[in-house]
Design an enzyme around this catalytic site. Structure first.
Site, PDB file in Angstrom:
ATOM      1  CB  ILE A  56       2.948  16.996  28.671  1.00 48.58           C
ATOM      2  CG1 ILE A  56       2.312  17.999  29.628  1.00 48.58           C
ATOM      3  CG2 ILE A  56       3.895  16.065  29.432  1.00 48.58           C
ATOM      4  CD1 ILE A  56       1.381  17.366  30.650  1.00 48.58           C
ATOM      5  CE1 TYR A 209      -8.376  13.185  31.367  1.00 54.22           C
ATOM      6  CE2 TYR A 209      -8.850  14.211  33.487  1.00 54.22           C
ATOM      7  CZ  TYR A 209      -7.963  13.931  32.465  1.00 54.22           C
ATOM      8  OH  TYR A 209      -6.668  14.381  32.541  1.00 54.22           O
ATOM      9  CE  LYS A 213      -5.463  11.151  32.086  1.00 50.81           C
ATOM     10  NZ  LYS A 213      -4.230  10.946  31.311  1.00 50.81           N
ATOM     11  CB  THR A 246      -1.900  21.122  27.616  1.00 44.63           C
ATOM     12  OG1 THR A 246      -2.981  20.396  28.229  1.00 44.63           O
ATOM     13  CG2 THR A 246      -0.636  20.952  28.443  1.00 44.63           C
TER      14      THR A 246
END
Length: 334
Positions: A56, A209, A213, A246
């Site tokens: 990205i 994780y 975020k 990705t």
């Protein structure tokens, strides 16, 4: 801990990802699919994009360069970064694209990066906090922080704060400087453990994780509050790129990798499509002077309820200042 208990975090993340992927699929099935963003030229403006050598971030850098921006690609791999710069210059015919080393897992490296950038004596109109890791095994950053929290969140927290004065000086009443931070739908299942931000009591890569975020969303809202209170011409927004194909998925289990391999062509966005919302947040005239919002598919979206808890935002900010050893409201000196 039972097998089911250990599997629950992964199951919750999978369900979130599936819901987002289905939404993306329906969007793609509309006549014409999602259009590529078209924005006014940005000649004379300067941007920094972390993790801009691939995925990205690479497409964010490329699109901003195509708009005429001077773009600095911040990354921790010199050869990879220089190769990305070479390709982007060739594709965009913009020579004002460069690489500067910045390892977000090292506070020393972040400070050195800021020193190098300041030495250029150039303004900063856009900062895209894009880099990150996902579902890595339990390990520490150079400074001893759990890697998801330390790199995804604390690294960007420190980088933003050290660049804040330059951003303030670069923004104007008619054209605010912008801070764009990349989170994800995973934040909806995140839990912020202020008494155990390093996940020492019970480590789960999924939980760590998701917490990182969520922290990025809380950070963005508090940053916007501080900029508004200060009267600064800087806006801060958070973006959700969706489910994107990705390299972030390299640490998932083999079964998930098989499912991804079989379904990515149908459900996943390409990295270029995943960059659309970051680019929109960085340059869209529609967002001039607008801050403190969560964007998904270039649309304002409600983030998780707990992210609007102003007391939690302040407490995380204060704790982050202590961890990164910067003043809460005062000097940002290196």
């Amino acid at each position: 801990m039972s097998l089911l208990s250990r599997a629950l975090p992964a199951l919750r993340l999978y369900c979130i990802g599936l819901a987002v992927a289905l939404h993306q699929l329906l969007r793609h099935l509309r006549p014409g699919g999602p259009p590529a963003p078209v924005f006014p030229t940005q000649n004379g403006n300067v941007a920094i994009v972390t993790g801009g050598a691939k995925g990205i971030g690479y497409h964010t850098v490329k699109h901003l360069a195509r708009l005429g921006m001077h773009v600095i690609l911040a990354g921790n791999d010199e050869s990879e970064g220089q190769e990305a710069v070479r390709k982007i210059k060739e594709e965009t015919v913009n020579e004002k694209v460069e690489f500067l080393h910045c390892d977000l897992a090292s506070m020393k490296s972040i400070r050195q990066f800021v020193q190098q950038f300041r030495a250029k004596n150039c303004p900063l109109h856009v900062l895209v906090n894009n880099a990150g890791v996902m579902l890595v095994p339990e390990r520490k950053t150079e400074d001893g922080f759990e890697e998801h929290f330390g790199l995804n969140y604390l690294g960007h927290f420190l980088l933003t704060n050290l660049l804040l004065e330059t951003l303030k000086q670069s923004g104007t009443h008619s054209r605010n400087a912008r801070v764009i931070t990349v989170s994800s739908a995973t934040h909806y299942v995140g839990r912020l453990h202020l008494n155990d931000l390093q996940s020492r009591c019970s480590y789960s890569p999924h939980g760590a994780y998701a917490q990182s975020k969520l922290a990025l969303v809380l950070f963005t809202y508090q940053l916007q509050h501080l900029m508004t209170a200060d009267g600064s011409h800087v806006t801060a927004n958070v973006v959700d790129p969706g489910v994107v194909n990705t390299e972030l998925y390299k640490h998932v289990c083999w079964a998930t990798k098989v499912v991804k391999w079989m379904t990515a062509w149908l459900f996943f966005k390409t990295p270029e499509e995943g960059a659309f919302t970051s680019i929109y947040a960085a340059v869209s005239p529609e967002l001039e002077g607008v801050g403190g919002i969560y964007l998904y598919n270039e649309q304002r979206t409600k983030s998780t309820d707990v992210s609007y808890d102003e007391e939690l935002q302040r407490r995380l900010w204060t704790e982050s200042c202590k961890m990164t050893r910067i003043s809460d409201v005062g000097s940002r000196d290196l």
